[in-house]
Scaffold this active site. Structure first.
Site, PDB file in Angstrom:
ATOM      1  N   GLY A   1     -93.276   2.906  19.571  1.00  0.00           N
ATOM      2  CA  GLY A   1     -93.761   2.051  18.506  1.00  0.00           C
ATOM      3  C   GLY A   1     -94.657   0.967  19.083  1.00  0.00           C
ATOM      4  O   GLY A   1     -95.190   1.079  20.179  1.00  0.00           O
ATOM      5  N   GLY A   2     -94.802  -0.121  18.338  1.00  0.00           N
ATOM      6  CA  GLY A   2     -95.661  -1.212  18.771  1.00  0.00           C
ATOM      7  C   GLY A   2     -96.604  -1.694  17.700  1.00  0.00           C
ATOM      8  O   GLY A   2     -97.647  -2.290  17.993  1.00  0.00           O
ATOM      9  N   ALA A   3     -96.259  -1.433  16.433  1.00  0.00           N
ATOM     10  CA  ALA A   3     -97.043  -1.922  15.289  1.00  0.00           C
ATOM     11  C   ALA A   3     -98.492  -1.457  15.344  1.00  0.00           C
ATOM     12  O   ALA A   3     -99.380  -2.140  14.839  1.00  0.00           O
ATOM     13  CB  ALA A   3     -96.977  -3.451  15.196  1.00  0.00           C
TER      14      ALA A   3
ATOM     15  N   GLN B   1     -90.737   6.507  17.329  1.00  0.00           N
ATOM     16  CA  GLN B   1     -90.063   5.298  16.872  1.00  0.00           C
ATOM     17  C   GLN B   1     -91.065   4.370  16.200  1.00  0.00           C
ATOM     18  O   GLN B   1     -92.157   4.126  16.740  1.00  0.00           O
ATOM     19  CB  GLN B   1     -89.385   4.606  18.060  1.00  0.00           C
ATOM     20  CG  GLN B   1     -88.389   3.530  17.695  1.00  0.00           C
ATOM     21  CD  GLN B   1     -89.015   2.150  17.550  1.00  0.00           C
ATOM     22  OE1 GLN B   1     -90.066   1.871  18.131  1.00  0.00           O
ATOM     23  NE2 GLN B   1     -88.372   1.291  16.785  1.00  0.00           N
ATOM     24  N   SER B   2     -90.730   3.883  15.012  1.00  0.00           N
ATOM     25  CA  SER B   2     -91.528   2.904  14.272  1.00  0.00           C
ATOM     26  C   SER B   2     -92.939   3.437  14.019  1.00  0.00           C
ATOM     27  O   SER B   2     -93.108   4.428  13.320  1.00  0.00           O
ATOM     28  CB  SER B   2     -91.549   1.577  15.038  1.00  0.00           C
ATOM     29  OG  SER B   2     -92.093   0.544  14.240  1.00  0.00           O
ATOM     30  N   ALA B   3     -93.970   2.780  14.581  1.00  0.00           N
ATOM     31  CA  ALA B   3     -95.344   3.247  14.383  1.00  0.00           C
ATOM     32  C   ALA B   3     -95.532   4.646  14.945  1.00  0.00           C
ATOM     33  O   ALA B   3     -96.280   5.459  14.386  1.00  0.00           O
ATOM     34  CB  ALA B   3     -96.325   2.281  15.041  1.00  0.00           C
TER      35      ALA B   3
ATOM     36  N   ASP C   1     -82.545  -3.165   9.028  1.00  0.00           N
ATOM     37  CA  ASP C   1     -83.915  -3.246   9.541  1.00  0.00           C
ATOM     38  C   ASP C   1     -84.729  -4.192   8.662  1.00  0.00           C
ATOM     39  O   ASP C   1     -84.985  -3.900   7.491  1.00  0.00           O
ATOM     40  CB  ASP C   1     -84.538  -1.856   9.553  1.00  0.00           C
ATOM     41  CG  ASP C   1     -85.836  -1.787  10.350  1.00  0.00           C
ATOM     42  OD1 ASP C   1     -86.537  -2.815  10.407  1.00  0.00           O
ATOM     43  OD2 ASP C   1     -86.133  -0.730  10.917  1.00  0.00           O
TER      44      ASP C   1
ATOM     45  N   HIS D   1     -84.083  -3.041  13.555  1.00  0.00           N
ATOM     46  CA  HIS D   1     -85.256  -2.233  13.903  1.00  0.00           C
ATOM     47  C   HIS D   1     -85.265  -1.837  15.374  1.00  0.00           C
ATOM     48  O   HIS D   1     -85.583  -0.688  15.715  1.00  0.00           O
ATOM     49  CB  HIS D   1     -86.527  -3.011  13.565  1.00  0.00           C
ATOM     50  CG  HIS D   1     -87.772  -2.187  13.627  1.00  0.00           C
ATOM     51  ND1 HIS D   1     -88.038  -1.178  12.723  1.00  0.00           N
ATOM     52  CD2 HIS D   1     -88.823  -2.200  14.499  1.00  0.00           C
ATOM     53  CE1 HIS D   1     -89.211  -0.614  13.023  1.00  0.00           C
ATOM     54  NE2 HIS D   1     -89.691  -1.211  14.093  1.00  0.00           N
TER      55      HIS D   1
END
Length: 466
Positions: free
Chosen positions: A173-175, A244-246, A378, A411
């Protein structure tokens, strides 16, 4: 700081504070002053504009007709509405800026508390003899990947042995802004210790790239992995993906778009499979992120695990604005069309997946088994993101969809806090997709390393802004 020890009945002598102690205070006070002055200056400007407008209206009132005099209050009310809107924008900007500064400070505190253990992971990454790092997979910037090898796969490198290990492709991830393949060092080493070949993929970040560019990078990486991972001891017939995430958002978009492209333009894919060479990446339809090029299919995957993924960018943008964060997600995508690059919306609105479409069943059948993991607590990406994607996949007839929403999980918990507490949330989910052998290897492993004191991990969680 300048107060030294004093004898009873005597005031301590005051010493001047050093300049390096004063400068941070001056900077902090100045920054706070600017934040407070901005809305005040804007308010003064609005008041002056009102005063000028009212003076002009008095001068013109004598020459007004009766009809114009009746319409004047409406005009003044419209000006007041505009002024209130400008004031609200100023307040929202100030609130967003303060919120951003608070989040940056909380992240800095979180990182500082866990820094000794992050440094241990970084040292293990740099000195890992089983790591093959910075392998280029494409022509663009940041088109690199790392390969973590299990010890028993060393004999399989270069085709020296028939024994092959399962492959896990992980995307961090990492936005969409601060992602890097090194963020996967901990899970990469853990999965490799469990007997898997792990490929950590890097991709271009915003603002140098948009979401379609990022998905294109991931598609190129999959072309390279399917063509080359066998020479590193990996089994292309036993491969799973983890995001994960982004990273989960980009992988989901890749799988959905790729499945649509494979069915909509099968000739390009078949030509690539027969010829053996990868054709140029050209989307199957205008606005599409993926093509059918490359000698692999989404149905070749054993499964995909999405952890805390952002699958509905429209809802995520509204969620962030409600938390006082200014809208910035539209800048990630062409034309600010968040819905077009949301996997959930693509599934629900793509003409190829319409119930009346003859392609819909084939597209759904190509999608690999899906596991969606999300924390109920989250605060960055609400768990409704995963439940919405699960509902869309089931509605379109996907083969296997497992939704795992757990209470008490934030999150970053599956990625940082859970491993630091001795847990293996992500690794356990992937092992189930890869089969009983992978699960037995994981069960035989010692607890994850390193493990900070639990009190420090708990305290750091309170500072974590995501």
């Amino acid at each position: 700081r300048g107060l030294g020890p004093a004898r009873p009945g005597q005031m301590a002598a005051m010493e001047p504070a050093p300049m390096h102690d004063v400068l941070p205070i001056i900077f902090a006070v100045s920054a706070a002053g600017l934040l407070c002055m901005y809305p005040l200056v804007l308010l003064v400007w609005i008041c002056l504009d009102f005063r000028a407008a009212s003076g002009q209206s008095k001068q013109d009132s004598a020459s007004m007709s009766d009809a114009e005099k009746h319409s004047a209050p409406v005009a003044r009310w419209s000006s007041a509405q505009v002024a209130l809107m400008e004031l609200r924008k100023a307040c929202d900007f100030a609130r967003g800026l303060v919120s951003l500064l608070v989040r940056v400070l909380r992240l800095a505190g979180y990182s500082a508390m866990l820094a000794p253990w992050f440094l241990q992971i970084a040292y293990a990454y740099v000195t890992n003899p089983l790591l093959r790092s910075s392998i280029r997979y494409g022509p663009n910037a940041r088109n690199f990947l790392d390969i973590y090898l299990p010890e028993d796969a060393l004999g399989s490198i270069g085709g020296k042995s028939e024994k092959k290990a399962p492959v896990v492709v992980v995307v961090m991830g990492g936005a969409w802004i601060i992602g890097h393949r090194v963020w996967n060092a901990h899970i990469g080493m853990r999965l490799a210790a469990a007997g898997n070949v792990v490929v950590a993929v890097d991709y271009r970040n915003f603002p140098s790239a948009s979401v379609p560019d990022m998905v294109e990078d991931l598609e190129r990486s999959m072309d390279w992995i399917f063509a080359n991972i066998g020479s590193y001891g990996g089994d292309v017939g036993n491969m799973a993906m983890l995001g994960q995430s982004a990273g989960a958002h980009l992988q989901a978009l890749l799988l959905v778009e790729r499945a649509i492209a494979e069915v909509s333009a099968p000739s390009a894919k078949e030509a690539t499979r027969k010829g053996g060479d990868s054709v140029a990446h050209k989307p199957a339809a205008p606005g599409a992120c993926c093509s059918a090029s490359g000698a692999w299919s989404v149905r070749d995957l054993k499964g995909w695990v999405g952890v805390s993924g952002a699958y509905d960018l429209v809802n995520l943008d509204e969620h962030l604005q409600a938390k006082g964060i200014a809208s910035w997600l539209p800048r990630l995508v062409p034309g600010s069309d968040l819905a077009r690059y949301s996997p959930t919306t693509v599934l629900l609105e793509s003409p190829a997946l319409h119930p009346a479409s003859p392609l819909a069943a084939d597209i759904a059948d190509r999608l690999p088994p899906v596991v969606l993991f999300h924390g109920e607590d989250d605060a960055s990406v609400p768990s409704s993101s995963s439940s919405g994607l699960a509902a869309a996949l089931r509605a379109k007839g996907a083969r296997s969809v497992v939704l795992d929403i757990r209470a008490g999980i934030a999150h970053s918990t599956p990625v940082v806090e859970d491993p630091f507490r001795g847990g293996d949330m992500q690794v356990e989910i992937v092992a189930r997709l890869l089969g009983p052998c992978a699960e037995r290897r994981l069960a035989a492993l010692p607890p994850p390393w390193p493990q900070p004191p639990r009190r420090i991990v708990d305290a750091a969680m309170y500072l974590m802004p995501f």
